[in-house]
Design a protein around this motif. Structure first.
Motif, mmCIF file in Angstrom:
data_model
loop_
_atom_site.group_PDB
_atom_site.id
_atom_site.type_symbol
_atom_site.label_atom_id
_atom_site.label_comp_id
_atom_site.label_asym_id
_atom_site.label_seq_id
_atom_site.Cartn_x
_atom_site.Cartn_y
_atom_site.Cartn_z
ATOM 1 N N SER A 1 -3.782 4.695 -0.314
ATOM 2 C CA SER A 1 -4.609 5.346 0.713
ATOM 3 C C SER A 1 -4.253 6.822 0.741
ATOM 4 O O SER A 1 -3.073 7.169 0.767
ATOM 5 C CB SER A 1 -4.367 4.736 2.095
ATOM 6 N N ILE A 2 -5.270 7.675 0.758
ATOM 7 C CA ILE A 2 -5.051 9.117 0.773
ATOM 8 C C ILE A 2 -5.697 9.718 2.015
ATOM 9 O O ILE A 2 -6.892 9.550 2.251
ATOM 10 C CB ILE A 2 -5.636 9.795 -0.479
ATOM 11 N N ALA B 1 -6.509 8.118 -12.036
ATOM 12 C CA ALA B 1 -5.236 8.851 -12.089
ATOM 13 C C ALA B 1 -4.065 7.972 -11.648
ATOM 14 O O ALA B 1 -2.989 8.030 -12.241
ATOM 15 C CB ALA B 1 -5.324 10.096 -11.214
ATOM 16 N N PHE B 2 -4.278 7.159 -10.608
ATOM 17 C CA PHE B 2 -3.206 6.293 -10.124
ATOM 18 C C PHE B 2 -3.155 4.950 -10.844
ATOM 19 O O PHE B 2 -2.139 4.261 -10.808
ATOM 20 C CB PHE B 2 -3.365 6.042 -8.616
ATOM 21 N N GLY B 3 -4.269 4.569 -11.465
ATOM 22 C CA GLY B 3 -4.328 3.270 -12.126
ATOM 23 C C GLY B 3 -4.352 2.110 -11.150
ATOM 24 O O GLY B 3 -3.965 0.987 -11.488
ATOM 25 N N ARG B 4 -4.827 2.366 -9.931
ATOM 26 C CA ARG B 4 -4.876 1.357 -8.879
ATOM 27 C C ARG B 4 -6.062 1.637 -7.957
ATOM 28 O O ARG B 4 -6.574 2.765 -7.934
ATOM 29 C CB ARG B 4 -3.576 1.375 -8.052
ATOM 30 N N ALA C 1 7.492 11.073 -7.063
ATOM 31 C CA ALA C 1 8.243 10.778 -5.846
ATOM 32 C C ALA C 1 8.339 9.277 -5.573
ATOM 33 O O ALA C 1 9.304 8.809 -4.962
ATOM 34 C CB ALA C 1 7.608 11.479 -4.656
ATOM 35 N N ALA C 2 7.349 8.523 -6.034
ATOM 36 C CA ALA C 2 7.306 7.084 -5.759
ATOM 37 C C ALA C 2 7.657 6.248 -6.991
ATOM 38 O O ALA C 2 7.312 5.074 -7.060
ATOM 39 C CB ALA C 2 5.921 6.698 -5.258
ATOM 40 N N LYS C 3 8.347 6.837 -7.943
ATOM 41 C CA LYS C 3 8.563 6.182 -9.236
ATOM 42 C C LYS C 3 9.318 4.859 -9.126
ATOM 43 O O LYS C 3 9.148 3.977 -9.978
ATOM 44 C CB LYS C 3 9.298 7.127 -10.179
ATOM 45 N N ASP C 4 10.151 4.676 -8.088
ATOM 46 C CA ASP C 4 10.898 3.424 -7.945
ATOM 47 C C ASP C 4 10.302 2.509 -6.877
ATOM 48 O O ASP C 4 10.931 1.526 -6.479
ATOM 49 C CB ASP C 4 12.363 3.713 -7.629
ATOM 50 N N TRP C 5 9.088 2.814 -6.393
ATOM 51 C CA TRP C 5 8.404 1.969 -5.422
ATOM 52 C C TRP C 5 7.325 1.148 -6.106
ATOM 53 O O TRP C 5 6.632 1.641 -7.009
ATOM 54 C CB TRP C 5 7.756 2.817 -4.331
ATOM 55 N N ARG C 6 7.145 -0.080 -5.651
ATOM 56 C CA ARG C 6 6.049 -0.912 -6.126
ATOM 57 C C ARG C 6 4.898 -0.851 -5.129
ATOM 58 O O ARG C 6 5.121 -0.935 -3.911
ATOM 59 C CB ARG C 6 6.510 -2.365 -6.286
ATOM 60 N N PHE C 7 3.678 -0.703 -5.624
ATOM 61 C CA PHE C 7 2.520 -0.689 -4.736
ATOM 62 C C PHE C 7 1.281 -1.148 -5.513
ATOM 63 O O PHE C 7 1.171 -0.959 -6.719
ATOM 64 C CB PHE C 7 2.299 0.694 -4.122
ATOM 65 N N ASP C 8 0.361 -1.767 -4.766
ATOM 66 C CA ASP C 8 -0.843 -2.336 -5.367
ATOM 67 C C ASP C 8 -2.085 -1.484 -5.142
ATOM 68 O O ASP C 8 -3.075 -1.625 -5.856
ATOM 69 C CB ASP C 8 -1.108 -3.736 -4.789
ATOM 70 N N ALA C 9 -2.060 -0.642 -4.123
ATOM 71 C CA ALA C 9 -3.220 0.169 -3.761
ATOM 72 C C ALA C 9 -2.734 1.459 -3.112
ATOM 73 O O ALA C 9 -1.576 1.563 -2.693
ATOM 74 C CB ALA C 9 -4.144 -0.591 -2.823
ATOM 75 N N VAL D 1 0.840 -1.198 0.000
ATOM 76 C CA VAL D 1 0.000 0.000 0.000
ATOM 77 C C VAL D 1 0.874 1.247 0.000
ATOM 78 O O VAL D 1 1.814 1.355 0.797
ATOM 79 C CB VAL D 1 -0.927 0.016 1.239
ATOM 80 N N LEU D 2 0.547 2.182 -0.872
ATOM 81 C CA LEU D 2 1.185 3.498 -0.865
ATOM 82 C C LEU D 2 0.265 4.443 -0.093
ATOM 83 O O LEU D 2 -0.891 4.633 -0.471
ATOM 84 C CB LEU D 2 1.381 4.021 -2.289
#
Length: 219
Positions: free
Chosen positions: A54-55, A85-88, A44-52, A3-4
């Motif tokens: 939370s804002i 926008a996030f595609g997730r 900022a998160a371009k090198d992080w993997r995430f599936d979902a 989760v991001l």
């Protein structure tokens, strides 16, 4: 699931993904639109993997829907399609509620965020109830936020502000039958001593709360 978590504030946007240890951030401010926020997070998160995602949003949210444009950011938040926008998959929650969720340790907990304003949320048996206590009338024609928020600190000075916060915590804890109160926000650390029945939170708990939104326990 990775989760991001995105914590949107008036001065900066902070992000942290599952498995990462270092919070990344970029400036926000009164011109930041929803689209610009997403673009900044993706960069900022371009090198992080995430599936979902939370804002945590600095304003009223109901059922994952933003109800009002923010007071200290740009426009375009109401009705914005974050999932597209996030595609997730995306879950949006009030920022104080997200930090409250990360601070929860069972029972009936009242969270108060002492920042520019006064954020609030109540959690009982893992049922999260975002609240808008800040603008309720308190005394002398002013609201709880006018005394416990930044305006109160600047108007009253630290000693009188401390007494006001002590009283606000006592009143709201009693009114909502809370077992304990967690105090978050940037100004909570200025309290000496901490009000009876309360403990300090931690801004890092917002990221724990964002991850908990996707847990199976059913928030």
């Amino acid at each position: 699931m990775k989760v991001l978590v995105v914590d949107v504030g008036g001065t900066s946007v902070k992000i942290l993904a599952s498995g990462q240890r270092t919070v990344r951030k970029f400036r926000s401010g009164p011109e930041l639109t929803a689209a610009q926020m997403v673009a900044g997070v993706v960069k900022a998160a371009k090198d992080w993997r995430f599936d979902a995602v939370s804002i945590g949003y600095p304003g009223p949210v109901n059922g994952g829907t933003i109800l009002e444009e923010p007071k200290n950011l740009g426009t375009g938040w109401v009705g914005f399609d974050f999932e597209k926008a996030f595609g997730r998959p995306v879950k949006v929650i009030n920022d104080a509620a997200m930090q409250a969720l990360g601070s929860y340790e069972g029972g009936r907990m009242l969270f108060l965020g002492l920042g520019t304003g006064l954020g609030s949320a109540l959690i009982a048996d893992w049922i999260l109830m975002p609240m808008e206590l800040a603008h309720l009338p308190y005394k002398k024609g002013r609201t709880f936020e006018d005394y416990a928020g930044l305006r109160g600190l600047e108007r009253l000075g630290k000693k009188k502000w401390q007494r006001a916060v002590d009283d606000v915590v006592s009143r709201l804890k009693a009114a909502l039958v809370a077992d304990y109160v967690v105090l978050g926000g940037g100004n909570a650390k200025k309290l000496q001593p901490i009000p009876d029945g309360a403990r300090l939170g931690d801004n890092a708990h917002a990221f724990t709360g964002g991850r908990r939104l996707w847990e199976e326990r059913g928030i």
